[in-house]
Design a protein around this motif. Sequence first.
Motif, PDB file in Angstrom:
ATOM      1  N   CYS A 211       5.835   2.183  14.707  1.00 37.03           N
ATOM      2  CA  CYS A 211       6.884   1.528  15.491  1.00 37.03           C
ATOM      3  C   CYS A 211       6.256   0.412  16.319  1.00 37.03           C
ATOM      4  N   GLU A 212       6.689  -0.807  16.044  1.00 37.65           N
ATOM      5  CA  GLU A 212       6.125  -1.961  16.753  1.00 37.65           C
ATOM      6  C   GLU A 212       6.503  -1.937  18.222  1.00 37.65           C
ATOM      7  N   ARG A 213       7.632  -1.318  18.545  1.00 41.47           N
ATOM      8  CA  ARG A 213       8.071  -1.348  19.927  1.00 41.47           C
ATOM      9  C   ARG A 213       7.296  -0.358  20.793  1.00 41.47           C
ATOM     10  N   CYS A 214       7.195   0.904  20.324  1.00 40.34           N
ATOM     11  CA  CYS A 214       6.590   1.891  21.213  1.00 40.34           C
ATOM     12  C   CYS A 214       5.218   2.345  20.726  1.00 40.34           C
ATOM     13  N   ALA A 234      13.254   3.398   7.685  1.00 45.41           N
ATOM     14  CA  ALA A 234      12.893   4.477   8.608  1.00 45.41           C
ATOM     15  C   ALA A 234      13.205   4.030  10.022  1.00 45.41           C
ATOM     16  N   TYR A 235      13.549   4.978  10.890  1.00 43.53           N
ATOM     17  CA  TYR A 235      13.711   4.621  12.300  1.00 43.53           C
ATOM     18  C   TYR A 235      12.865   5.536  13.173  1.00 43.53           C
ATOM     19  N   CYS A 236      12.558   5.020  14.378  1.00 44.99           N
ATOM     20  CA  CYS A 236      11.644   5.724  15.274  1.00 44.99           C
ATOM     21  C   CYS A 236      12.451   6.612  16.221  1.00 44.99           C
ATOM     22  N   THR A 237      12.117   7.908  16.267  1.00 42.32           N
ATOM     23  CA  THR A 237      12.849   8.811  17.154  1.00 42.32           C
ATOM     24  C   THR A 237      12.235   8.824  18.560  1.00 42.32           C
ATOM     25  N   ALA A 238      10.999   8.326  18.686  1.00 43.12           N
ATOM     26  CA  ALA A 238      10.327   8.377  19.996  1.00 43.12           C
ATOM     27  C   ALA A 238      10.982   7.448  21.014  1.00 43.12           C
ATOM     28  N   VAL A 382      10.364  -1.214  30.909  1.00 41.35           N
ATOM     29  CA  VAL A 382       9.200  -2.104  30.822  1.00 41.35           C
ATOM     30  C   VAL A 382       8.911  -2.466  29.362  1.00 41.35           C
ATOM     31  N   MET A 383       9.334  -1.579  28.465  1.00 40.00           N
ATOM     32  CA  MET A 383       9.148  -1.834  27.041  1.00 40.00           C
ATOM     33  C   MET A 383       9.809  -3.130  26.592  1.00 40.00           C
ATOM     34  N   PRO A 406       0.756   7.466  25.814  1.00 43.63           N
ATOM     35  CA  PRO A 406       0.169   6.161  25.476  1.00 43.63           C
ATOM     36  C   PRO A 406       1.249   5.113  25.248  1.00 43.63           C
ATOM     37  N   MET A 407       2.451   5.569  24.859  1.00 49.20           N
ATOM     38  CA  MET A 407       3.542   4.632  24.574  1.00 49.20           C
ATOM     39  C   MET A 407       3.887   3.813  25.813  1.00 49.20           C
ATOM     40  N   LEU A 408       3.963   4.487  26.971  1.00 45.96           N
ATOM     41  CA  LEU A 408       4.354   3.762  28.177  1.00 45.96           C
ATOM     42  C   LEU A 408       3.196   2.951  28.750  1.00 45.96           C
ATOM     43  N   TYR A 409       1.982   3.444  28.602  1.00 42.17           N
ATOM     44  CA  TYR A 409       0.837   2.639  29.042  1.00 42.17           C
ATOM     45  C   TYR A 409       0.759   1.341  28.260  1.00 42.17           C
ATOM     46  N   ARG A 410       1.015   1.456  26.957  1.00 42.79           N
ATOM     47  CA  ARG A 410       0.982   0.283  26.100  1.00 42.79           C
ATOM     48  C   ARG A 410       2.045  -0.709  26.566  1.00 42.79           C
TER      49      ARG A 410
END
Length: 647
Positions: A211-214, A234-238, A382-383, A406-410
């Motif tokens: 997932c490029e976003r998260c 496919a879609y991202c559930t996160a 913030v994403m 790590p998703m939110l740190y990124r």
Amino acid sequence: MREYLLYIKTGETTAMPAQAYVTPCFAVDQSFWREREGCRLHVIGRSPSLALVFSLREAVNARLQERRASSQPWSEEGLSELRQLAVARVREANALYACEAGSAKPLGRTWFTWEDGEGAVRACRSGELWPESAPLADSPTADTSIRELLAGRALLWEELVTLLGKQDVAIEEPDLMAMLQRMVLGERAEWRPGVCLSVAKGWRRRLDLFCERCGSGRRTMELTVCHTCGQGCAYCTACLGMGRSKCCTPYLLVPAPLLSAGEQVEARLAATLDWNGSYSPAQAVAAEQARRFVAAGRPGLSQFLIWAVCGAGKTELLFPSIAEALSAGGRVLIATPRKDVVLELAPRIQRVFPHARVIAVHGSSPEKWEDAQITIATTHQVMRYYQRFPLVVLDEADAFPYHNNPMLYRAVARAVQRGEKLLYLSATPPRYLRKSLVVKTTGMLSPLFARPMLKSATHVLLPGRYHGHALPVPQVVTVQGLHKRLRTGRPITALLELVRRCLESERQLFLFVPRIEDVDRVVYYLASFFPDAAPSVAGVHAADPMREEKVRAFREKRYRLMVTTTILERGVTIPRSDVAVIGAEAPVFDEASLVQIAGRVGRSADDPAGTVLYLQADRAASPRAAVRQIRRMNQLADLLRARGQQA
Ligand SMILES: [Zn+2]
Ligand SMILES: [Zn+2]
């Protein structure tokens, strides 16, 4: 249905290396490259699957690079070999997708359709008009305003359309697509599929999704037959809560340019700080150290940690840093884990920066798509920012949902403008932040005697509270059969003692429990021992519809005892209160969480003491570690005071 085209641009000479591109509107690319001398465009093929076309671009570019490395000249045979490569990759992706998709069935005969370039479209020379390419209606003013609106954002196609709609920009989809593609070619923006697809190399070929976003990987992906693109998708559930990031959704990233001269003047004006509070000597040092970090020019992303114990007055410490960033002509973002904190912080910051535009950004915020000098946002929002802010402050870096995420740190690191500043603010910084940013003194005898330095170029430590009194040190009590006693209503002496003292001395008490189901049990337990106090006992947890009302009643002293899960672990300040943790051995109470809970007590200057009780069913590491951390902070604060008195 949208279609995406893959083509190769070659030059007349080897000085201009061959390169593959993806475009949603070939006409734009043709007119863009036509202005450059000696370009040729060769179509490889097209498909409605954005993720597939991007993955083919990678494969084709890798092959082109191999050829360059072996100094093979560009040739027509080379072109047909690349087309064959694409066809082979599509076949492979079809086979792998079929394996992984399980019970889902493709709409057509295959998961991905691919139309080969040969025959369908032909390559064109520079200077030669492409029959399909009607001259594009260029409207520079619309372009500029859209570009400004998108600057510093990372948005999925649907979000982008929403943002433009909210700002009353009317533009047809093909025109918008064409405009964005011009930005991409001019290197003012980048785009990708929301979810990328690739074939992982290794002993067994398999499909990789990202997932490029998260930044999530294969584990959180749901494979489907998509009714938008009609392909395997496919879609991202996160990151689903922020809208669906999927294989066929374009995801656009637009770095913010430096503010214009006019905007810089406005930012400088907004930097006027109107605050008549004062700092303790230790606070003044910390605030100045952080300000210097913001003012210093360093290459690359630089990071700084303000490590300030609970009740040290963290928010006030930020004022000089915010003023510094604004007066340098930039925007500031404060990211914080909870919506309640966003709502509480925004008016406070607005009061001290009266000339700045301050917005509160959370899921249901009306200001979500607007621009401001100071943005206060929840982590997930913030994403949606991309290289926008010269200064990003990450509040409570140790708290859920940042912690171990790590998703939110990124997301936070991506919101920082290239080469600019990230400032962490925490009472209990996670180990890796302490390791990378906190400088330690060298131990005289052994490393065991090393202690954190109070300040360095990358951190400042504020071990004492603003009122100068020590942090209350928790008592740890192990109770045999703690949970059984609660269930069966047998006395737990230490707990009953504390409750009695609180009730007699008109104090309030937080009782923290590990699980939602413990809330009612403890409320019932307390009511059975103190029947007279029963009306002033309440329980609360995250999903409680009366949550806000109950917390308000507790603040107004209508309740005396509040049984709660970790939701009240931080942010809530009640003067003259004590704390008990029932079941401190539970994994939800880690060291940081227990230190935060202890930090609820003794925050006000007129009542700096209080009781913190950790009740554990058996001996556990976290309560001991929390006590150690609190003791160490008190020692450091003493040291600091002694030094101050010497000076
Ligand atoms: Zn995602
Ligand atoms: Zn799709």
